[in-house]
Design a protein around this motif. Structure first.
Motif, PDB file in Angstrom:
ATOM      1  N   THR A 280      35.310  26.990  49.556  1.00  0.00           N
ATOM      2  CA  THR A 280      34.664  26.311  50.690  1.00  0.00           C
ATOM      3  C   THR A 280      34.604  27.295  51.859  1.00  0.00           C
ATOM      4  N   HIS A 281      33.956  26.884  52.949  1.00  0.00           N
ATOM      5  CA  HIS A 281      33.862  27.781  54.106  1.00  0.00           C
ATOM      6  C   HIS A 281      35.226  28.054  54.724  1.00  0.00           C
ATOM      7  N   ARG A 282      36.132  27.072  54.602  1.00  0.00           N
ATOM      8  CA  ARG A 282      37.443  27.220  55.274  1.00  0.00           C
ATOM      9  C   ARG A 282      38.581  27.521  54.320  1.00  0.00           C
ATOM     10  N   GLY A 283      38.315  27.430  53.002  1.00  0.00           N
ATOM     11  CA  GLY A 283      39.412  27.662  52.066  1.00  0.00           C
ATOM     12  C   GLY A 283      39.054  27.255  50.651  1.00  0.00           C
ATOM     13  N   LEU A 284      39.963  26.518  50.018  1.00  0.00           N
ATOM     14  CA  LEU A 284      39.799  26.186  48.611  1.00  0.00           C
ATOM     15  C   LEU A 284      39.919  24.686  48.385  1.00  0.00           C
ATOM     16  N   SER A 285      39.091  24.201  47.466  1.00  0.00           N
ATOM     17  CA  SER A 285      39.142  22.795  47.105  1.00  0.00           C
ATOM     18  C   SER A 285      38.899  22.684  45.602  1.00  0.00           C
ATOM     19  N   GLY A 286      38.446  21.504  45.167  1.00  0.00           N
ATOM     20  CA  GLY A 286      38.251  21.278  43.726  1.00  0.00           C
ATOM     21  C   GLY A 286      39.529  20.721  43.116  1.00  0.00           C
ATOM     22  N   PRO A 287      39.402  20.108  41.930  1.00  0.00           N
ATOM     23  CA  PRO A 287      40.560  19.435  41.327  1.00  0.00           C
ATOM     24  C   PRO A 287      41.811  20.315  41.200  1.00  0.00           C
ATOM     25  N   ALA A 288      41.639  21.595  40.865  1.00  0.00           N
ATOM     26  CA  ALA A 288      42.819  22.461  40.681  1.00  0.00           C
ATOM     27  C   ALA A 288      43.625  22.544  41.976  1.00  0.00           C
ATOM     28  N   ILE A 289      42.903  22.681  43.089  1.00  0.00           N
ATOM     29  CA  ILE A 289      43.584  22.839  44.388  1.00  0.00           C
ATOM     30  C   ILE A 289      44.131  21.498  44.863  1.00  0.00           C
ATOM     31  N   LEU A 290      43.352  20.417  44.688  1.00  0.00           N
ATOM     32  CA  LEU A 290      43.864  19.102  45.106  1.00  0.00           C
ATOM     33  C   LEU A 290      45.168  18.817  44.365  1.00  0.00           C
ATOM     34  N   GLN A 291      45.177  19.123  43.055  1.00  0.00           N
ATOM     35  CA  GLN A 291      46.401  18.859  42.277  1.00  0.00           C
ATOM     36  C   GLN A 291      47.581  19.645  42.847  1.00  0.00           C
ATOM     37  N   ILE A 292      47.419  20.963  43.059  1.00  0.00           N
ATOM     38  CA  ILE A 292      48.610  21.729  43.500  1.00  0.00           C
ATOM     39  C   ILE A 292      48.941  21.475  44.966  1.00  0.00           C
ATOM     40  N   SER A 293      47.977  20.927  45.730  1.00  0.00           N
ATOM     41  CA  SER A 293      48.283  20.657  47.146  1.00  0.00           C
ATOM     42  C   SER A 293      49.454  19.681  47.273  1.00  0.00           C
ATOM     43  N   SER A 294      49.621  18.816  46.269  1.00  0.00           N
ATOM     44  CA  SER A 294      50.718  17.840  46.334  1.00  0.00           C
ATOM     45  C   SER A 294      52.076  18.515  46.136  1.00  0.00           C
ATOM     46  N   PHE A 295      52.066  19.678  45.514  1.00  0.00           N
ATOM     47  CA  PHE A 295      53.317  20.406  45.261  1.00  0.00           C
ATOM     48  C   PHE A 295      53.554  21.481  46.319  1.00  0.00           C
ATOM     49  N   TRP A 296      52.505  21.792  47.099  1.00  0.00           N
ATOM     50  CA  TRP A 296      52.565  22.911  48.020  1.00  0.00           C
ATOM     51  C   TRP A 296      53.447  22.601  49.232  1.00  0.00           C
ATOM     52  N   GLN A 297      54.286  23.566  49.589  1.00  0.00           N
ATOM     53  CA  GLN A 297      55.107  23.439  50.800  1.00  0.00           C
ATOM     54  C   GLN A 297      54.546  24.391  51.843  1.00  0.00           C
TER      55      GLN A 297
END
Ligand code: FDA
Length: 400
Positions: free
Chosen positions: A237-254
């Motif tokens: 994306t213009h500001r970073g990363l999205s899509g299912p792979a990123i949404l999934q790991i965002s829940s684990f991201w600190q």
């Protein structure tokens, strides 16, 4: 003073289902919601088709400070149980991807199903109707609402998490939890795009719109932390990363932690590139574009100058290995997330160690229950969050 057996606050997925089931079991139920539009999150879910469950849903698909908590409710109301309700009402559904089940016609079908459940249970629905105060005394719970004072023996908080405030998300559930002495695990946006420092991201911003399958991971090595790893699509994306792979790991991201991406999953890129050298007349950039989207290959090679335009046979093995490592172990540290505006769910919430896993009832105050997303149980992307809403609502309704 109007008197009911049960007041349910929040007419979303969990509240509607719990009210309907409890009503059908004989309880006099009042269901309140402050939003003007009913069940808006169900309506917009799954791109308007509501990914209402996941065939494979089990405790391993949920995050919580207390991972075993969700077991009981999930075991007692399974994806098959919800499918049975759809089949009974002749609502068409289909499987899309990895067990994810969607409505054929649209999310409204699920909303109508839940309303029929409430109707069958004689539930009184008041909406829009805000709640200004909650008290507990000898006579049970007393609520000051826009429709006047209400009393009930039991109170079910189904007010959801904090994502998408513009359609009615509030911290009501957390406030009630704290009022009665419950701990709340800090709520954070989850299933959310990740963002990066604007200057550091500038070289990749031109890739906005590009999507590819990657292996994404984060969370390894943190004491007490859980590791998330998913093979799914990523979207620049213009500001970073999205899509299912990123949404999934965002829940684990600190915050502050790196994420790791393999942009060519399933192949050993170093071995493939060095193996392709024999007799190859192709340039490195042409060869790389066989394994990655061409725009990404070009972007990756740009800082390496003329190396990308060299015949593959002339590129040193060690340079090919370094290139492969940079693509298959791309480590980057997000500066943040797109926040509540874009998050699909909230991670954190009412601490489950103070709730019964059988009935979702408070261990601190008898008669007080918390269900759905307000509880510290968060599902992966793919229908798991609705399954938790149905299962926790059903477990709670058996005790009302
Ligand atoms: P939910 O948010 O559904 O309901 C809470 C209700 O409480 C709301 O109606 C709100 O208005 C009300 N409320 C809040 N504060 C109140 C107050 N102070 N007074 C009175 N009422 C109050 N999940 C999934 O499994 N499959 C999917 O396809 C999707 N898709 C999806 C898309 C998008 C864009 C989002 C934002 C989310 C999803 N989800 C999802 C997640 C899913 O929508 C979510 O987990 C459930 O709706 C949670 O159900 P609850 O009933 O707990 O909360």
């Amino acid at each position: 003073m109007q008197v009911f057996d049960v007041v349910v606050v929040g007419a979303g997925a969990a509240g509607l289902f719990c009210a309907g089931v409890a009503g059908q079991r004989g309880a006099r139920v009042l269901l309140l919601d402050h939003a003007a539009k009913l069940a808006e999150k169900i309506r917009i879910s799954g791109g308007g088709r509501c990914n209402f469950t996941n065939r494979e849903a089990g405790p391993a698909n949920f995050l919580s400070d207390n991972p075993a908590f969700c077991r009981s409710a999930l075991a007692r109301f399974s994806p098959r149980d919800f499918i049975r309700l759809l089949d009974r009402d002749r609502i068409g559904w289909h499987e899309k991807h990895r067990g994810q089940l969607f409505c054929d016609e649209g999310s409204e079908e699920v909303i109508r199903l839940l309303l029929r459940e409430c109707e069958a249970g004689g539930v009184t629905l008041r909406q829009p109707c805000g709640v200004h105060a909650v008290r507990h005394g000898d006579a049970g719970f007393e609520l000051d609402t826009d429709a006047g004072p209400v009393r009930s023996a039991r109170l079910v908080i189904a007010s959801g998490g904090l994502s998408i405030p513009k359609i009615g998300a509030t911290d009501f559930g957390y406030r009630v939890a704290r009022q009665f002495g419950h701990r709340v695990i800090e709520p954070r946006p989850a299933l959310v795009p990740l963002t990066f420092d604007a200057a550091a991201w500038a070289p990749f911003a031109e890739l906005a719109g590009l999507s590819l399958e990657v292996r994404a991971s984060t969370g390894a090595g943190r004491v007490g932390g859980t590791r998330g790893e998913f093979l799914e699509d990523l979207l620049f994306t213009h500001r970073g990363l999205s899509g299912p792979a990123i949404l999934q790991i965002s829940s684990f991201w600190q915050p502050g932690a790196p994420i790791s991406l393999d942009l060519a999953p399933g192949i050993d890129l170093a071995a493939t590139l060095t193996g392709a050298k024999q007799g190859a007349r192709r340039q490195l950039d042409t060869e790389l574009a066989l394994h990655l989207p061409a725009r990404l290959a070009q972007r990756w090679l740009a800082p390496l100058g003329e190396l990308g335009r060299r015949p593959l046979a002339d590129v040193r093995d060690r340079d090919l290995q370094a290139l492969a490592t940079s693509l298959q172990r791309w480590q980057l540290t997000p500066t943040g997330t797109e926040g509540w505006r874009k998050a699909e769910v909230t991670i954190g919430g009412v601490d489950t160690r103070e709730l019964s896993s059988q009935t979702l009832e408070s261990r601190r105050l008898s008669g007080l229950h918390f269900i759905g997303e307000v509880v510290d149980v968060t599902g992966w992307l793919g229908g798991y969050n609705f399954q938790w809403a149905w299962a926790s609502a059903h477990a709670c309704a058996q005790a009302l």
